[in-house]
Every structure is written in C-alpha cells, then in structure tokens.
Design a protein around this motif. Structure first.
Motif, PDB file in Angstrom:
ATOM      1  N   ASP A  59       0.938  -1.287  -0.146  1.00  0.00           N
ATOM      2  CA  ASP A  59      -0.023  -0.084   0.079  1.00  0.00           C
ATOM      3  C   ASP A  59       0.833   1.334  -0.064  1.00  0.00           C
ATOM      4  O   ASP A  59       0.582   2.085  -0.873  1.00  0.00           O
ATOM      5  CB  ASP A  59      -1.030   0.104   1.135  1.00  0.00           C
ATOM      6  N   PRO A  92      -8.825  -0.762  -7.359  1.00  0.00           N
ATOM      7  CA  PRO A  92     -10.360  -0.621  -7.525  1.00  0.00           C
ATOM      8  C   PRO A  92     -11.026  -0.805  -6.184  1.00  0.00           C
ATOM      9  O   PRO A  92     -10.492  -1.553  -5.149  1.00  0.00           O
ATOM     10  CB  PRO A  92     -10.702  -1.453  -8.355  1.00  0.00           C
ATOM     11  N   SER A  93     -12.276  -0.596  -6.083  1.00  0.00           N
ATOM     12  CA  SER A  93     -13.018  -0.831  -5.018  1.00  0.00           C
ATOM     13  C   SER A  93     -13.445  -2.204  -4.814  1.00  0.00           C
ATOM     14  O   SER A  93     -13.696  -2.867  -5.792  1.00  0.00           O
ATOM     15  CB  SER A  93     -14.526   0.088  -5.001  1.00  0.00           C
ATOM     16  N   GLU A  94     -13.646  -2.747  -3.817  1.00  0.00           N
ATOM     17  CA  GLU A  94     -14.231  -4.113  -3.474  1.00  0.00           C
ATOM     18  C   GLU A  94     -15.431  -4.432  -4.240  1.00  0.00           C
ATOM     19  O   GLU A  94     -15.699  -5.520  -4.487  1.00  0.00           O
ATOM     20  CB  GLU A  94     -13.985  -4.362  -1.976  1.00  0.00           C
ATOM     21  N   SER A  95     -16.292  -3.474  -4.348  1.00  0.00           N
ATOM     22  CA  SER A  95     -17.455  -3.773  -4.723  1.00  0.00           C
ATOM     23  C   SER A  95     -17.520  -4.187  -6.300  1.00  0.00           C
ATOM     24  O   SER A  95     -18.383  -4.947  -6.979  1.00  0.00           O
ATOM     25  CB  SER A  95     -18.592  -2.564  -4.818  1.00  0.00           C
ATOM     26  N   THR A  99     -14.732  -5.776  -7.494  1.00  0.00           N
ATOM     27  CA  THR A  99     -13.920  -7.006  -7.324  1.00  0.00           C
ATOM     28  C   THR A  99     -13.865  -8.227  -6.586  1.00  0.00           C
ATOM     29  O   THR A  99     -13.491  -9.214  -6.700  1.00  0.00           O
ATOM     30  CB  THR A  99     -12.317  -6.556  -7.133  1.00  0.00           C
ATOM     31  N   ASN A 100     -15.265  -8.276  -6.107  1.00  0.00           N
ATOM     32  CA  ASN A 100     -15.520  -9.303  -4.883  1.00  0.00           C
ATOM     33  C   ASN A 100     -16.098 -10.594  -5.799  1.00  0.00           C
ATOM     34  O   ASN A 100     -16.331 -11.559  -5.112  1.00  0.00           O
ATOM     35  CB  ASN A 100     -16.665  -8.962  -3.728  1.00  0.00           C
ATOM     36  N   LYS A 155      -9.506  -8.579  -7.628  1.00  0.00           N
ATOM     37  CA  LYS A 155      -8.881  -7.393  -7.388  1.00  0.00           C
ATOM     38  C   LYS A 155      -7.382  -7.293  -8.573  1.00  0.00           C
ATOM     39  O   LYS A 155      -7.319  -6.391  -9.308  1.00  0.00           O
ATOM     40  CB  LYS A 155      -8.082  -7.233  -5.972  1.00  0.00           C
ATOM     41  N   GLU A 192      -7.048  -4.881 -11.796  1.00  0.00           N
ATOM     42  CA  GLU A 192      -5.998  -4.193 -12.221  1.00  0.00           C
ATOM     43  C   GLU A 192      -5.187  -4.529 -13.300  1.00  0.00           C
ATOM     44  O   GLU A 192      -4.547  -3.653 -14.065  1.00  0.00           O
ATOM     45  CB  GLU A 192      -4.951  -4.385 -10.943  1.00  0.00           C
TER      46      GLU A 192
END
Length: 225
Positions: free
Chosen positions: A123, A139-142, A144-145, A190, A194
């Motif tokens: 990070d 990216p946000s978790e929403s 990539t989940n 994720k 990416e």
C-alpha cells in the motif's frame, strides 16, 4: 409627575433583560458549536493528510531500497526498467502484490511468485508511485468481489476480449517469444481488474471506454463461477 412617568417608561422590564441574556447565550453557544465543528473537521482533514503523507514517505523509502536500481531514484526509469511516473497505484498493487516485482531475474516476462512485501508495504509503495502522477487507482471491493456482477454477460465479454489469449476456460496459453497468458483460475478479482486497467506484460489496456467498471466486474464474476 412628568419626570416620574418618563422614568417609569424608560425602565427595562426584568423579563426583557432575561430574554436578552438567553439570546446572547444561545448566540454564543451556536457560534462556539460552529467553531468547534469546523475545528474538528479541520483536525480530521489534517490527520488524514498527515497519515497519507506518512504512507507516501514510507513508500518512498521502500522504493529507494528495493526498486530504484532499475526504475531510478525518482522512478523516472533507466535502461533496466521503465518509468513509473503515471502508472498509478493499481499497477504497483498488481505487480508487487503478485510477486512479479521485484523480478527474480531478467526474462521474457516477469514470473508470478510469492509477494516479498506485506500488504501495508505494498500500500505504501502504491501510494508513493501514485503521488508522482495520475494513473489507475486500486479498485473498490464492490467491483472485484466476484459476486455483484452478471456472470452470463461477463462470460460473453470474456469470450470476445480475453479468450484468444487466456483460453475460453481461463486456463492460459502460450504466446510468442517465450511469453504466455497466465492461468486466471487462482487470480484474485482485484488483480484481474488491475490487470485490465494497467495492461501488464503483453496484455492490452481495457480502459473505461473499452470496458466499463461494471463490465469488468461482470468478467470477474464469470471467472469466479
């Protein structure tokens, strides 16, 4: 009589005095509350900014110790490695998070291996590189989940855009000059996202005009089922 009447008329009612005191206290209290709220908001913003800068500083130290030999002290690139200015946090998170960077040895392409840094260090490195120039963010978790997309739509998008290299089943395949498209079956959502926005190795970049964030999420969902 005239003077007494005038004096009585000019005398302020005790209730009026109390009312003025109450109004004054309410005004002062409101101003204090507003000041306190603004001060707290400023303190919160300052704390967040300081935390972010601290992470950037930590990332810069990690970069100087582990990446600068190939990418230059200012990430400007060298004959051994490309410039990282403008690649964004997503590129760092993918390359370092999958162990492709730092490379173990020069070759046709960077091999996936266990990550050499902790999540916190990754990070920090990503924050530092992101501070050098605008680029794709993590990216946000929403997105990539792997559970919020349309699997049927994602499968069709994968067939059109990805299967020619990665195989219809996502099992990967050989390319030219010793390069290959990796197996996607064990890759996190994720890192798939990416890869789509950064185009590592020979992979093309799928920006939001090529595939919307929602379509990328659909592809990830189809890969998870």
């Amino acid at each position: 009589m005239f003077n007494r009447s005038k004096s009585k008329k000019g005398r302020r009612s005790p209730m009026a005095t109390v009312s003025l005191i109450v109004v004054g206290l309410m005004t002062t209290g409101g101003a204090y509350a507003l000041f306190s709220s603004t001060a707290n908001a400023d303190d919160s913003t300052t704390t967040v900014a300081a935390s972010s800068q601290s992470k950037v500083n930590e990332g810069q130290k990690l970069f100087a110790s582990n990446c600068a030999t190939c990418h230059g002290l200012s990430a400007q690139g060298t004959s051994e490695g490309p410039s990282l200015i403008g690649v964004g946090a997503a590129s760092v998170d993918f390359q370092v998070g999958t162990g492709r960077m730092p490379m173990a040895a020069q070759g046709p392409q960077a091999e996936e291996k266990p990550a050499q840094f902790t999540d916190e260090q990754i990070d920090a490195l990503a924050e530092y590189v992101a501070s050098l120039g605008p680029g794709p963010a993590v990216p946000s978790e929403s997105l990539t989940n792997g559970s919020d997309g349309d699997a049927a739509e994602g499968a069709e998008l994968f067939r059109i855009n990805c299967a020619m290299c990665h195989n219809v089943a996502g099992a990967g395949g050989a390319l030219t000059e010793g390069k290959y498209a990796p197996n996607l079956q064990s890759v996190s959502g994720k890192h798939i996202y990416e890869a789509m926005v950064t185009g590592p190795q020979n992979m093309p970049v799928f920006n939001d005009l090529n595939l919307t964030p929602e379509q990328k999420a659909d592809i990830i969902t189809s890969s998870s089922t």
